[in-house]
Motif scaffolding. Structure first.
Motif, PDB file in Angstrom:
ATOM      1  N   SER A  65       0.856  -1.191   0.000  1.00 39.68           N
ATOM      2  CA  SER A  65       0.000   0.000   0.000  1.00 39.68           C
ATOM      3  C   SER A  65       0.890   1.239   0.000  1.00 39.68           C
ATOM      4  CB  SER A  65      -0.844   0.024   1.272  1.00 39.68           C
ATOM      5  OG  SER A  65       0.034   0.113   2.395  1.00 39.68           O
ATOM      6  N   SER A  84       0.806  -3.047  -5.126  1.00 44.17           N
ATOM      7  CA  SER A  84      -0.556  -2.975  -4.575  1.00 44.17           C
ATOM      8  C   SER A  84      -1.470  -3.807  -5.464  1.00 44.17           C
ATOM      9  CB  SER A  84      -1.038  -1.521  -4.536  1.00 44.17           C
ATOM     10  OG  SER A  84      -2.412  -1.504  -4.217  1.00 44.17           O
ATOM     11  N   ALA A  86      -4.383  -3.062  -6.163  1.00 41.53           N
ATOM     12  CA  ALA A  86      -5.002  -2.070  -7.057  1.00 41.53           C
ATOM     13  C   ALA A  86      -4.684  -0.672  -6.540  1.00 41.53           C
ATOM     14  CB  ALA A  86      -6.505  -2.289  -7.131  1.00 41.53           C
ATOM     15  N   TYR A  87      -4.063   0.132  -7.390  1.00 43.54           N
ATOM     16  CA  TYR A  87      -3.769   1.523  -7.018  1.00 43.54           C
ATOM     17  C   TYR A  87      -4.901   2.436  -7.459  1.00 43.54           C
ATOM     18  CZ  TYR A  87       1.217   0.408  -6.397  1.00 43.54           C
ATOM     19  OH  TYR A  87       2.402  -0.101  -5.971  1.00 43.54           O
ATOM     20  N   SER A  88      -5.083   3.524  -6.721  1.00 46.73           N
ATOM     21  CA  SER A  88      -5.944   4.602  -7.224  1.00 46.73           C
ATOM     22  C   SER A  88      -5.022   5.632  -7.876  1.00 46.73           C
ATOM     23  CB  SER A  88      -6.722   5.250  -6.076  1.00 46.73           C
ATOM     24  OG  SER A  88      -5.815   5.967  -5.262  1.00 46.73           O
ATOM     25  N   PHE A  89      -5.577   6.488  -8.700  1.00 48.24           N
ATOM     26  CA  PHE A  89      -4.768   7.492  -9.395  1.00 48.24           C
ATOM     27  C   PHE A  89      -4.040   8.393  -8.386  1.00 48.24           C
ATOM     28  CE2 PHE A  89      -4.470  11.676 -11.612  1.00 48.24           C
ATOM     29  CZ  PHE A  89      -3.453  11.292 -12.465  1.00 48.24           C
ATOM     30  N   ASN A  90      -4.778   8.760  -7.358  1.00 46.75           N
ATOM     31  CA  ASN A  90      -4.212   9.626  -6.325  1.00 46.75           C
ATOM     32  C   ASN A  90      -2.973   8.990  -5.668  1.00 46.75           C
ATOM     33  OD1 ASN A  90      -4.099  11.801  -4.626  1.00 46.75           O
ATOM     34  ND2 ASN A  90      -5.434  10.858  -3.096  1.00 46.75           N
ATOM     35  N   GLU A  91      -3.054   7.688  -5.432  1.00 48.57           N
ATOM     36  CA  GLU A  91      -1.921   6.989  -4.793  1.00 48.57           C
ATOM     37  C   GLU A  91      -0.712   6.920  -5.711  1.00 48.57           C
ATOM     38  OE1 GLU A  91      -4.471   4.003  -1.870  1.00 48.57           O
ATOM     39  OE2 GLU A  91      -3.898   3.360  -3.879  1.00 48.57           O
ATOM     40  N   ARG A  93       0.242   9.009  -7.873  1.00 51.56           N
ATOM     41  CA  ARG A  93       0.963  10.289  -7.883  1.00 51.56           C
ATOM     42  C   ARG A  93       1.832  10.431  -6.645  1.00 51.56           C
ATOM     43  NH1 ARG A  93      -3.168  14.872  -9.281  1.00 51.56           N
ATOM     44  NH2 ARG A  93      -3.544  14.360  -7.117  1.00 51.56           N
ATOM     45  N   GLN A 109      -4.015  -2.139 -14.885  1.00 53.40           N
ATOM     46  CA  GLN A 109      -3.391  -1.103 -14.029  1.00 53.40           C
ATOM     47  C   GLN A 109      -2.073  -0.612 -14.637  1.00 53.40           C
ATOM     48  OE1 GLN A 109      -3.459  -0.626  -9.899  1.00 53.40           O
ATOM     49  NE2 GLN A 109      -5.528  -0.027 -10.467  1.00 53.40           N
ATOM     50  N   PHE A 113      -1.523   3.317 -15.608  1.00 54.68           N
ATOM     51  CA  PHE A 113      -0.666   4.163 -14.767  1.00 54.68           C
ATOM     52  C   PHE A 113       0.806   4.222 -15.155  1.00 54.68           C
ATOM     53  CE2 PHE A 113      -3.925   3.062 -11.338  1.00 54.68           C
ATOM     54  CZ  PHE A 113      -4.591   4.273 -11.482  1.00 54.68           C
TER      55      PHE A 113
END
Ligand SMILES: Cc1ncc(COP(=O)(O)O)c(C=O)c1O
Length: 372
Positions: A65, A84, A86-91, A93, A109, A113
């Motif tokens: 994470s 991870s 699954a990453y979020s876009f915010n993470e 960055r 993913q 990304f």
């Protein structure tokens, strides 16, 4: 070394640096003989009070994470692998500032990304469809598993986007022969791809620190593999690094009887050793299990099944007796929780020079802040 007598209040996790060192020395030997690199799996053990010792022997950390990647960067201060599911876009960055390698779990993913990875090395988790896991719950090759890329054709197509791949398919695997067979399997099925890559991680779950493990054969096998494909091999051990290096020290608060004697301790398997409950395992208690006094050792949460196990003791147990639960480093402190508002075990470290450091006493304010 301080001679001051420290009054330790139960419950507490007691980490012995000398026992950690024993495992770390084995890793040092493997690194030298095989050329492999070792990054600590923070999901298993993140107690950063002992990172100064660990970082002398390990190459860095791997994470599951954003927060673990950040912890690795700020507290371990060596190589950081950021994986991870699954990453979020915010993470994505944010993670760039902490990691050296970013490992995606899927091709979608990776494609979403990879352009934001900003110069980091990129890896992809691959699911080889084999597993040496003793539990379905922890088996990455289980039916409908979401863990890693399965389709080899799709993998070949994205090869230009990646520098390395990560496999993780073992769980406390102390059988060298099946490790060796699994490397042969990887060689046969992924060899052509590996020649295009810089590194390959074999994940965690290999129990090379267990007494009797054929370390020399292990090193030879890894070295041959890495020379054959001109590839850097990584391992991501958790349990193997910290095995047998800590205890959960508890005190008996009450003894009741219902068909058998039951000793209730000031801790809880649900709150302080959750992994054992999840996998339906008994805690390892230091008793030879041969005496004539049989007790169930139970936790003090309201969960009916909050039971550490049933053991035999040489003498009758009494309220106030100390009970030490062995092998309490892995997947314990990282999973502890405030269920029932029970007092959280303190973190205590016995340093190499024999001194005792009480690293953290958890208080009511920690409980309150964890809720809000
Ligand atoms: C991807 C990955 N790497 C490493 C590990 C560490 O495994 P272990 O603690 O069994 O060595 C795990 C554990 O689940 C994992 O999922």
């Amino acid at each position: 070394m301080s001679n001051k007598k420290i009054n330790l209040i139960t419950p507490y996790y007691l980490i012995y640096e000398s026992k950690l060192l024993k495992n770390l020395k084995i890793i040092e030997r493997i690194k030298k003989a095989s050329g492999a690199k070792f990054v600590l799996a923070l999901k298993c053990f993140s107690t950063w009070a002992v990172f100064p010792l660990m970082r002398k022997y390990l190459d860095g950390t791997t994470s599951s994470s954003l927060y673990e990647a950040r912890l690795g960067c700020e507290k371990f201060k060596k190589e950081v692998h950021a994986y991870s599911v699954a990453y979020s876009f915010n993470e994505i960055r944010q993670i760039r500032q902490y990691a050296d390698k970013i490992i995606f779990n899927s091709i979608s993913q990776l494609q979403m990304f990879n352009r934001f990875a900003g110069g980091l090395e990129i890896g992809l988790r691959v699911n080889p469809g084999i597993s040496f896991s003793c539990f379905d719950l922890a088996n990455p090759a289980r039916r409908y598993s979401r863990l890693g890329v399965i389709d080899k054709n799709s993998l070949s197509k994205v090869l230009p986007l990646i520098d390395g791949i990560m496999f993780h398919f073992n769980c406390e695997n102390n059988d060298f022969e099946n490790f060796s067979l699994s490397l042969d399997f990887i060689s046969k099925h992924y060899g052509a791809l590996l020649k295009e890559l810089k590194w390959m991680s074999l994940g965690g779950g290999i129990f090379f620190t267990k007494d009797g493990y054929p370390v020399d054969k292990f090193c030879k096998k890894i070295k041959e593999f890495s020379e054959k494909f001109a590839i850097q091999i990584y391992f991501e051990p958790g349990e193997a690094v910290i095995t047998q290096s800590a205890e959960l020290v508890t005190k008996i608060l009450d003894i009741v009887h219902n068909g058998m004697d039951i000793a209730i301790v000031d801790s809880s398997i649900e709150a302080h050793m959750l992994d054992l409950l999840t996998y339906r395992l008994n805690a390892k208690i230091k008793s030879k299990n041969t005496g004539s006094f049989r007790y169930q050792i139970a936790g003090r949460s309201c969960l009916a099944g909050d039971v550490f196990g049933t053991y035999r003791f040489k003498a009758r147990l009494k309220v106030g007796n100390i009970l030490r639960i062995n092998d309490a480093a892995g997947y314990t402190m990282v999973k502890k929780n405030w269920f029932n508002g029970l007092s959280m075990p303190s973190i205590v470290v016995k340093r190499l020079n024999g001194s005792i450091d009480v690293i953290h006493n958890f208080e009511y304010k920690d409980f309150v802040n964890s809720l809000s």
